[in-house]
Enzyme design. Structure first.
Site, PDB file in Angstrom:
ATOM      1  N   LYS A  83       0.942  -1.342  -0.009  1.00 34.72           N
ATOM      2  CA  LYS A  83      -0.005   0.242  -0.025  1.00 34.72           C
ATOM      3  C   LYS A  83       0.842   1.219  -0.039  1.00 34.72           C
ATOM      4  O   LYS A  83       1.813   1.286   0.718  1.00 34.72           O
ATOM      5  CB  LYS A  83      -0.824  -0.263   1.312  1.00 34.72           C
ATOM      6  CG  LYS A  83      -2.270   0.687   1.131  1.00 34.72           C
ATOM      7  CD  LYS A  83      -2.981   0.244   2.253  1.00 34.72           C
ATOM      8  CE  LYS A  83      -4.338   0.843   2.660  1.00 34.72           C
ATOM      9  NZ  LYS A  83      -5.039   0.695   4.046  1.00 34.72           N
TER      10      LYS A  83
HETATM   11  C1  E4P Z   1      -8.165   1.857   3.784  1.00 31.48           C
HETATM   12  O1  E4P Z   1      -7.524   1.033   3.374  1.00 31.48           O
HETATM   13  C2  E4P Z   1      -8.349   2.419   5.227  1.00 31.48           C
HETATM   14  O2  E4P Z   1      -7.402   1.523   6.023  1.00 31.48           O
HETATM   15  C3  E4P Z   1      -9.268   2.743   5.869  1.00 31.48           C
HETATM   16  O3  E4P Z   1     -10.445   2.273   5.265  1.00 31.48           O
HETATM   17  C4  E4P Z   1      -9.469   4.133   6.606  1.00 31.48           C
HETATM   18  O4  E4P Z   1     -10.864   4.241   7.186  1.00 31.48           O
HETATM   19  P1  E4P Z   1     -10.828   5.461   8.109  1.00 31.48           P
HETATM   20  O5  E4P Z   1     -11.266   6.734   7.458  1.00 31.48           O
HETATM   21  O6  E4P Z   1     -12.342   4.998   8.902  1.00 31.48           O
HETATM   22  O7  E4P Z   1      -9.974   5.423   9.138  1.00 31.48           O
END
Ligand code: E4P
Length: 217
Positions: A83
């Site tokens: 990522k």
């Molecule tokens: C995506 O890969 C992120 O880890 C995640 O969905 C972020 O979510 P949040 O905005 O609730 O922290």
């Protein structure tokens, strides 16, 4: 629509995986912090539980460092998706890492143009953050629909991974729009089964069943 679970909580992943609800996992530095675990250890454990893609996020800001971290993360298991953030350096890292045959998830996407760039850089997944747009009074679901249209217009194969999902309605709308994947915390996935009419109907059935005086077992 594939279901990814947005957590580094091994117990929650194991429980949902046993129900066939986990097509993959997404983590990020905040979720690793919440787990209290070592990133390499916990990611390896998750990759042993889930056969689908497991996103593990780099934590540097320059392309060269992201590439080095991405290569190390990719060695954990064959189902790792590296990522990287949607910055210019992140896109450079995406191009190199995907060119080396790794799955790459480009995260922190908040606009259609960012999603277009990620697809051109060879991303396997683009992660538009719905909830965080809604938090500032913008429309996260509209972004998913825009990206769907753009990717379909040009036949990009990058999968739309709807992220930052906060509500069951986000999940249903993403499925309606045609997101390829959604990632949500375990508690949101559990909530998908709830409906007040299901609860009320079941209560009535239980009352009436008791009145019959019968037993099945
Ligand atoms: C995506 O890969 C992120 O880890 C995640 O969905 C972020 O979510 P949040 O905005 O609730 O922290």
């Amino acid at each position: 629509m594939k279901f990814f679970v947005d957590t580094a909580d091994v117990a929650a992943i194991t429980e949902l995986n046993a129900l066939g609800m986990v097509d993959g996992v997404t983590t990020n530095p905040s979720l690793i912090l919440k787990s209290g675990r070592d990133i390499l250890e916990v990611t390896k454990e998750i990759c042993g539980i889930v056969s689908g893609p497991v996103s593990a996020e780099v934590v540097s800001l320059t392309a060269d460092e992201m590439i080095a971290e991405g290569r190390k993360l990719a060695k954990i298991a064959s189902n790792i998706a590296v990522k990287v953030p949607l910055t210019w350096d992140g896109l450079k890292a995406c191009k190199v890492l995907s060119g080396e045959g790794n799955m790459v998830n480009v995260t922190l996407c908040f606009s259609p143009n960012q999603a277009l760039l990620a697809a051109k850089a060879g991303a396997t997944f683009i992660s538009p953050f719905i909830g965080r747009l809604d938090d500032i009074n913008l429309d996260g679901l509209e972004l998913i629909a825009d990206i769907r249209q753009i990717y379909d217009n040009y036949g990009f194969e990058t999968q739309i991974l709807a992220a930052s999902i906060r509500t069951p309605n986000h999940v249903a709308e993403c499925a309606r729009i045609g997101a390829d994947v959604m990632t949500a915390p375990p508690e949101v996935i559990r909530k998908l089964a709830s409906h007040p009419l299901t609860d009320a109907g079941l209560t009535q059935f239980m009352k009436d069943w008791a009145k019959t005086g019968q037993k099945i077992l």
